[in-house]
Every structure is written in C-alpha cells, then in structure tokens.
Design a protein around this motif. Structure first.
Motif, mmCIF file in Angstrom:
data_model
loop_
_atom_site.group_PDB
_atom_site.id
_atom_site.type_symbol
_atom_site.label_atom_id
_atom_site.label_comp_id
_atom_site.label_asym_id
_atom_site.label_seq_id
_atom_site.Cartn_x
_atom_site.Cartn_y
_atom_site.Cartn_z
ATOM 1 N N VAL A 55 0.858 -1.179 0.000
ATOM 2 C CA VAL A 55 0.000 0.000 0.000
ATOM 3 C C VAL A 55 0.900 1.236 0.000
ATOM 4 O O VAL A 55 1.944 1.247 0.664
ATOM 5 C CB VAL A 55 -0.891 -0.001 1.272
ATOM 6 C CG1 VAL A 55 -1.738 1.252 1.332
ATOM 7 C CG2 VAL A 55 -1.771 -1.230 1.306
ATOM 8 N N GLY A 56 0.509 2.264 -0.748
ATOM 9 C CA GLY A 56 1.336 3.467 -0.851
ATOM 10 C C GLY A 56 0.719 4.678 -0.160
ATOM 11 O O GLY A 56 -0.507 4.807 -0.081
ATOM 12 N N VAL A 57 1.592 5.561 0.314
ATOM 13 C CA VAL A 57 1.172 6.860 0.853
ATOM 14 C C VAL A 57 1.752 7.917 -0.089
ATOM 15 O O VAL A 57 2.964 8.176 -0.067
ATOM 16 C CB VAL A 57 1.713 7.078 2.284
ATOM 17 C CG1 VAL A 57 1.256 8.435 2.817
ATOM 18 C CG2 VAL A 57 1.276 5.949 3.209
ATOM 19 N N PRO A 58 0.934 8.522 -0.949
ATOM 20 C CA PRO A 58 1.467 9.464 -1.947
ATOM 21 C C PRO A 58 1.799 10.824 -1.344
ATOM 22 O O PRO A 58 1.173 11.248 -0.376
ATOM 23 C CB PRO A 58 0.319 9.585 -2.958
ATOM 24 C CG PRO A 58 -0.908 9.293 -2.167
ATOM 25 C CD PRO A 58 -0.526 8.347 -1.067
ATOM 26 N N THR A 59 2.788 11.499 -1.953
ATOM 27 C CA THR A 59 3.244 12.797 -1.430
ATOM 28 C C THR A 59 2.753 13.978 -2.275
ATOM 29 O O THR A 59 3.159 15.114 -2.011
ATOM 30 C CB THR A 59 4.781 12.837 -1.377
ATOM 31 O OG1 THR A 59 5.278 12.475 -2.667
ATOM 32 C CG2 THR A 59 5.334 11.891 -0.331
ATOM 33 N N ILE A 75 -3.271 4.843 0.637
ATOM 34 C CA ILE A 75 -3.887 5.346 1.855
ATOM 35 C C ILE A 75 -3.315 6.740 2.097
ATOM 36 O O ILE A 75 -2.398 7.162 1.391
ATOM 37 C CB ILE A 75 -3.613 4.423 3.080
ATOM 38 C CG1 ILE A 75 -2.099 4.275 3.331
ATOM 39 C CG2 ILE A 75 -4.292 3.078 2.915
ATOM 40 C CD1 ILE A 75 -1.764 3.536 4.614
ATOM 41 N N GLU A 76 -3.856 7.441 3.101
ATOM 42 C CA GLU A 76 -3.333 8.778 3.398
ATOM 43 C C GLU A 76 -2.378 8.715 4.576
ATOM 44 O O GLU A 76 -2.464 7.792 5.396
ATOM 45 C CB GLU A 76 -4.488 9.715 3.751
ATOM 46 C CG GLU A 76 -5.282 10.117 2.541
ATOM 47 C CD GLU A 76 -6.378 11.109 2.889
ATOM 48 O OE1 GLU A 76 -6.357 11.675 4.006
ATOM 49 O OE2 GLU A 76 -7.232 11.305 2.022
ATOM 50 N N LEU A 77 -1.527 9.722 4.662
ATOM 51 C CA LEU A 77 -0.639 9.817 5.821
ATOM 52 C C LEU A 77 -1.505 9.857 7.087
ATOM 53 O O LEU A 77 -2.466 10.627 7.152
ATOM 54 C CB LEU A 77 0.210 11.088 5.728
ATOM 55 C CG LEU A 77 1.239 11.290 6.839
ATOM 56 C CD1 LEU A 77 2.275 10.180 6.815
ATOM 57 C CD2 LEU A 77 1.913 12.639 6.716
ATOM 58 N N GLY A 78 -1.189 9.017 8.061
ATOM 59 C CA GLY A 78 -1.974 8.981 9.297
ATOM 60 C C GLY A 78 -2.939 7.812 9.330
ATOM 61 O O GLY A 78 -3.416 7.423 10.393
ATOM 62 N N SER A 81 0.060 3.925 11.473
ATOM 63 C CA SER A 81 0.908 4.638 12.433
ATOM 64 C C SER A 81 2.327 4.832 11.893
ATOM 65 O O SER A 81 2.992 5.807 12.204
ATOM 66 C CB SER A 81 0.938 3.912 13.772
ATOM 67 O OG SER A 81 1.374 2.595 13.573
ATOM 68 N N ARG A 82 2.819 3.902 11.079
ATOM 69 C CA ARG A 82 4.171 4.029 10.529
ATOM 70 C C ARG A 82 4.172 3.662 9.050
ATOM 71 O O ARG A 82 3.322 2.910 8.577
ATOM 72 C CB ARG A 82 5.156 3.079 11.235
ATOM 73 C CG ARG A 82 5.615 3.497 12.579
ATOM 74 C CD ARG A 82 6.210 4.884 12.655
ATOM 75 N NE ARG A 82 7.504 5.059 11.993
ATOM 76 C CZ ARG A 82 8.087 6.249 11.850
ATOM 77 N NH1 ARG A 82 7.505 7.342 12.289
ATOM 78 N NH2 ARG A 82 9.252 6.348 11.261
ATOM 79 N N ILE A 83 5.190 4.161 8.357
ATOM 80 C CA ILE A 83 5.449 3.785 6.967
ATOM 81 C C ILE A 83 6.746 2.980 6.994
ATOM 82 O O ILE A 83 7.717 3.383 7.642
ATOM 83 C CB ILE A 83 5.589 5.062 6.105
ATOM 84 C CG1 ILE A 83 4.237 5.793 6.060
ATOM 85 C CG2 ILE A 83 6.096 4.736 4.711
ATOM 86 C CD1 ILE A 83 4.314 7.186 5.463
ATOM 87 N N ASP A 84 6.750 1.825 6.338
ATOM 88 C CA ASP A 84 7.950 0.971 6.405
ATOM 89 C C ASP A 84 9.120 1.595 5.659
ATOM 90 O O ASP A 84 10.256 1.602 6.143
ATOM 91 C CB ASP A 84 7.649 -0.408 5.779
ATOM 92 C CG ASP A 84 6.593 -1.150 6.583
ATOM 93 O OD1 ASP A 84 6.867 -1.432 7.759
ATOM 94 O OD2 ASP A 84 5.508 -1.425 6.036
ATOM 95 N N LEU A 108 6.841 19.750 1.119
ATOM 96 C CA LEU A 108 6.200 19.686 2.445
ATOM 97 C C LEU A 108 5.675 18.277 2.714
ATOM 98 O O LEU A 108 5.991 17.660 3.733
ATOM 99 C CB LEU A 108 5.058 20.707 2.537
ATOM 100 C CG LEU A 108 4.210 20.597 3.800
ATOM 101 C CD1 LEU A 108 5.039 20.821 5.057
ATOM 102 C CD2 LEU A 108 3.041 21.583 3.758
ATOM 103 N N ARG A 109 4.889 17.762 1.789
ATOM 104 C CA ARG A 109 4.322 16.412 2.015
ATOM 105 C C ARG A 109 5.432 15.363 1.975
ATOM 106 O O ARG A 109 5.378 14.368 2.694
ATOM 107 C CB ARG A 109 3.234 16.124 0.978
ATOM 108 C CG ARG A 109 2.067 17.087 1.114
ATOM 109 C CD ARG A 109 0.902 16.729 0.230
ATOM 110 N NE ARG A 109 -0.037 17.849 0.186
ATOM 111 C CZ ARG A 109 -1.207 17.823 -0.411
ATOM 112 N NH1 ARG A 109 -1.614 16.716 -1.023
ATOM 113 N NH2 ARG A 109 -2.001 18.877 -0.416
ATOM 114 N N GLU A 110 6.456 15.608 1.141
ATOM 115 C CA GLU A 110 7.582 14.657 1.101
ATOM 116 C C GLU A 110 8.288 14.596 2.453
ATOM 117 O O GLU A 110 8.642 13.524 2.933
ATOM 118 C CB GLU A 110 8.568 15.056 -0.001
ATOM 119 C CG GLU A 110 8.011 14.813 -1.390
ATOM 120 C CD GLU A 110 8.880 15.378 -2.501
ATOM 121 O OE1 GLU A 110 8.772 14.872 -3.621
ATOM 122 O OE2 GLU A 110 9.642 16.328 -2.260
#
Ligand code: 5RP
Length: 234
Positions: A55-59, A75-78, A81-84, A108-110
């Motif tokens: 699953v990815g969290v895009p910036t 998915i969204e940031l948050g 709880s963690r990103i591998d 910023l998002r990066e």
C-alpha cells in the motif's frame, strides 16, 4: 556501448530500489520523474503477483494519480501509524546523504511522509550527486504569500537570491497546499546548511524548506556502470 540517457539511469536506480520492497509493506511514494519509473515498476510487480498487499502513501496529487494508474492501492498519511519505507527522488545529494528537494513542488508532504518512515531511500541519476549543497539546484522554500519580501531579504542576508517560482503561463506556481515556492540560488553553494535550516524552521511564514538533512538512510544512484548504493555513515 551507447551511453545511457538520464531516463535510463533513473529507471536503473528505480529498479534497484525494488529490492528493498517486500509484500505487506506500507510505502511512502515520493514525487518526480524518477519516482514515476519506480511506480511503473512497482505496479508491474503488483500486477504479476510478485508483490502482494503493498500500500502506498502518496506525497502529491501528481503521485496519487500516477500511482493509481499503475494499480497501486493508496492510503493517506496517518491512516497507518508508521510507513515501512519511503522511496523518493532528490535534486541534490551530498556525500553525507543530505539533500535538496522540492523542484517538483512537493517538499512539504515529502518531508512529512519521510519523517513518518522507518527508512528513506533516495533514487536518482548520478548527476544529482554534489560535493556541496546549493551548487547545482536552487533551494526551494515553501512560503505563504503574505510577507514574502521578508524571506527574500532573509535569503539575501545569506548571500543568496530568492525568486518566486513561476509557471509557464506566467502565473505564480502554487503547491498542492496552495502556497508559493521561493527558489533560492547561492553562487557558491550553502555555507552552513544546518544553521540555515534551523533559521528557516524558526521563521513564521516559512511553511517548509527543501533542505532534507539527516533524513535519507540510503541513496541509489543510476550510473553508466550500474547502480551505486550510498549508505548513511552514522
Ligand atoms: C519533488 C522532488 C523531487 O524528488 C525532485 O525534484 C527530483 O525530481 P526528479 O526525479 O524529477 O529529478 O523533490 O518535490
């Protein structure tokens, strides 16, 4: 043998980064042309079933759209709880793995995604390697538009020149967050990046800076002789 193009070197680095991706991982997905290669190759692995439950969290909005097209679940940031592992590009990479980022407008998002990640892997062609930050790329700084001239003067005091990033149609560039970007040029590079970063972080009106110090754990550079891996020393 023909010399590899920059795009081939970016793809080589992106392919090498896949070695670090395992099924079940939550991945931070950076922004930019090098990351596009990574998304494409990752999408292939997901489609063939070699990688499952990734699953990815895009910036950025750009990466959201490109990752969706590549068939990567997002998915969204948050949401977790963690990103591998985050895989992202960079505009400059120092020998200590300090970076300048943000020419793609997503710093910023990066930085937020990188700070939530257990590991940050930077991919780039080897033209991004510099001995001193600020010698190849401008330093992007995301700012609110009100009071922007104060930041221009601040950068002048650092012996740099700041200009508002413009789009091709002559309008000011706006980040996904609706802010302006100041691109700061230093004729001889940035003297004390850590001091500059501390002062930028202390300035009201600065949303975030493109200095990514002590953020990257590993960089993979595409080179004409194959991928070169650079680990953080400390
Ligand atoms: C976006 C970034 C990019 O990672 C950086 O600009 C490198 O992009 P590219 O891979 O296209 O050279 O920081 O905000």
């Amino acid at each position: 043998m023909e010399a590899s193009t920059a795009e081939q070197l970016k793809r080589q680095a992106a392919a090498s980064a896949l070695e670090y991706v395992q099924s079940g991982m939550i991945l931070g997905l950076g922004t930019g042309s090098t990351v596009v290669h990574f998304l494409d190759l990752l999408g292939d692995r997901i489609r063939t079933g070699e990688l499952k439950n990734v699953v990815g969290v895009p910036t950025s909005n750009r990466t959201t759209s490109e990752a969706s097209q590549a068939g990567i679940d997002l998915i969204e940031l948050g949401d977790s709880s963690r990103i591998d592992l985050t895989v992202d590009g960079a505009d400059e990479i120092s020998p200590d793995l300090d970076l300048i980022k943000g020419m793609g407008g997503a710093l910023l998002r990066e930085k937020m995604v990188a700070q939530s990640s257990d590991r940050v892997l930077i991919i780039a062609d080897d033209s991004k390697a510099v001995s001193r930050l600020g010698t190849l790329s401008p330093l992007p700084i995301e700012v609110i538009d009100w009071g922007i001239r104060g930041h221009v003067q601040f950068i002048l005091n650092w012996e740099g020149e700041a200009s508002v990033r413009m789009r091709n149609d002559g309008e000011p560039f706006k980040s996904d967050n609706g802010n302006l970007m100041l691109d700061c040029r230093f004729s001889d590079g940035i003297n004390e990046p850590a001091q500059l970063e501390a002062e930028l972080q202390a300035r009201a009106g600065v949303v975030e800076s493109g200095l990514f110090l002590n953020v990257a754990d590993l960089a993979i550079l595409g080179t004409h002789t194959g991928p070169k891996k650079v680990d953080r020393k400390s």
